[in-house]
Design an enzyme around this catalytic site. Sequence first.
Site, PDB file in Angstrom:
ATOM      1  N   PRO A 102       0.840  -1.201   0.000  1.00 13.66           N
ATOM      2  CA  PRO A 102       0.000   0.000   0.000  1.00 13.66           C
ATOM      3  C   PRO A 102       0.880   1.259   0.000  1.00 13.66           C
ATOM      4  CG  PRO A 102      -0.621  -1.500   1.793  1.00 13.66           C
ATOM      5  CD  PRO A 102       0.639  -2.032   1.198  1.00 13.66           C
ATOM      6  N   GLY A 104       2.098   5.237   0.508  1.00 18.68           N
ATOM      7  CA  GLY A 104       1.953   6.398   1.396  1.00 18.68           C
ATOM      8  C   GLY A 104       1.705   6.083   2.858  1.00 18.68           C
ATOM      9  N   GLY A 106       4.235   4.538   4.845  1.00 18.02           N
ATOM     10  CA  GLY A 106       5.513   4.293   5.519  1.00 18.02           C
ATOM     11  C   GLY A 106       6.089   2.908   5.290  1.00 18.02           C
ATOM     12  N   GLY A 108       7.679   1.986   2.571  1.00 15.29           N
ATOM     13  CA  GLY A 108       8.806   2.052   1.628  1.00 15.29           C
ATOM     14  C   GLY A 108       8.429   1.812   0.181  1.00 15.29           C
ATOM     15  N   SER A 109       7.164   2.072  -0.196  1.00 19.20           N
ATOM     16  CA  SER A 109       6.759   1.746  -1.567  1.00 19.20           C
ATOM     17  C   SER A 109       7.497   2.603  -2.605  1.00 19.20           C
ATOM     18  CB  SER A 109       5.254   1.884  -1.748  1.00 19.20           C
ATOM     19  OG  SER A 109       4.847   3.200  -1.498  1.00 19.20           O
ATOM     20  N   ASP A 152      15.867   3.335   3.038  1.00 19.50           N
ATOM     21  CA  ASP A 152      14.777   2.533   2.459  1.00 19.50           C
ATOM     22  C   ASP A 152      15.233   1.825   1.180  1.00 19.50           C
ATOM     23  OD1 ASP A 152      13.255   3.591   4.461  1.00 19.50           O
ATOM     24  OD2 ASP A 152      11.633   4.306   3.181  1.00 19.50           O
TER      25      ASP A 152
HETATM   26  O1  PMV Z   1       7.792   7.405   7.265  1.00 23.67           O
HETATM   27  P1  PMV Z   1       8.885   6.410   7.302  1.00 23.67           P
HETATM   28  O2  PMV Z   1       8.476   5.010   7.593  1.00 23.67           O
HETATM   29  O3  PMV Z   1       9.774   6.456   6.111  1.00 23.67           O
HETATM   30  O4  PMV Z   1       9.777   6.744   8.570  1.00 23.67           O
HETATM   31  C1  PMV Z   1      10.403   7.949   8.818  1.00 23.67           C
HETATM   32  C2  PMV Z   1      11.428   7.705   9.858  1.00 23.67           C
HETATM   33  C3  PMV Z   1      11.828   8.936  10.650  1.00 23.67           C
HETATM   34  O5  PMV Z   1      12.793   8.504  11.592  1.00 23.67           O
HETATM   35  C4  PMV Z   1      10.652   9.498  11.394  1.00 23.67           C
HETATM   36  C5  PMV Z   1      12.406  10.024   9.777  1.00 23.67           C
HETATM   37  C6  PMV Z   1      13.767   9.739   9.183  1.00 23.67           C
HETATM   38  O6  PMV Z   1      14.145  10.450   8.243  1.00 23.67           O
HETATM   39  O7  PMV Z   1      14.487   8.853   9.659  1.00 23.67           O
END
Ligand code: PMV
Length: 315
Positions: A102, A104, A106, A108-109, A152
């Site tokens: 899915p 948006g 978090g 890593g798509s 990511d």
């Molecule tokens: O939104 P995500 O899952 O990519 O996580 C961001 C992770 C943070 O630590 C909040 C921000 C970062 O740049 O590391």
Amino acid sequence: MKSVASAPGKVILFGEHFVVYGVKAILCAIDKRITATSQFIDERKIRVRSEIGNVELDLDISTNLDSIPSKIMKPFLHIAKETLKDHDEKRGIEIYLESEIPAGIGLGSSSAACVATTASVTGLFEKKSKEEILKKSIESERIIFEDVSGADSSISTYGGMIAYSKDGIERIESRNNLSLIIANSKQIHSTRELVLKVREFKNNNERLFAQMCEQESKLVENALSSIKETNLKNLGLLMRQNQQMLEKINVSTDKLDQLVKEASKTSYGAKITGAGGGGCIISLVDESNVSDTLDNLKKISDCFVSKIDFKGLSY
Ligand code: PMV
């Protein structure tokens, strides 16, 4: 000829937000992938088709990406454009993206899509190493997110688990698998806004925040040992502690609290994954508690079981 490549999404097991201030974070690849299929077309165009939209760049009119309204699609056009240029190729390219991740929330798509697209497009000409693909993929993401860390994309390329900090990326050797249930709060969040919110918390609570970073560092080291030993009880406990820290810095929401509470009833432990303010939670399970946890979470969210993907980029 079609060139196909796929790459996995990710979750953050420990250390989000504190990683911005030098603490290590632990990321793992999940067994949900994005697949990119590329082929040459006779028109001088780059065409990208996906479930979240289609975009086309007519190379005879302009190769400038500024006119492309969809920001999220620009990296894919950039990858194809640069690859055609590197090989002095006169044909165009069509890329088709299919996703099990899915968007948006978090998981890593966008990085997985960049990694898969880079491998797929360059694969029309030659097989590049994972290192080269990762480098090009990060470059393509930087055209829309200048300060992207590359964490990511790294986990998506290599799979498994990594410890990531400002000093760099270390691959975690353990190949012991973990089962996680990922539950989506369906609340839209902005990582940038949440990072700013945490900065404000830090500025207002300098001493407390420094202590919390120290505590989080110890927690992450402890988690690294527990991962090696596949000590689920301890990992679950550490997830609960990490969640308390995330609640303290105000990145949880009522919905996330509810999901964590529900998941904690039956699993080893549960926490927000990623920036918070919405997005997803993860909970650690094994065969003894997976169905109970899934049943509980299904009543209040969209959720699915996921394992660690050790393959990474496949091409
Ligand atoms: O939104 P995500 O899952 O990519 O996580 C961001 C992770 C943070 O630590 C909040 C921000 C970062 O740049 O590391």
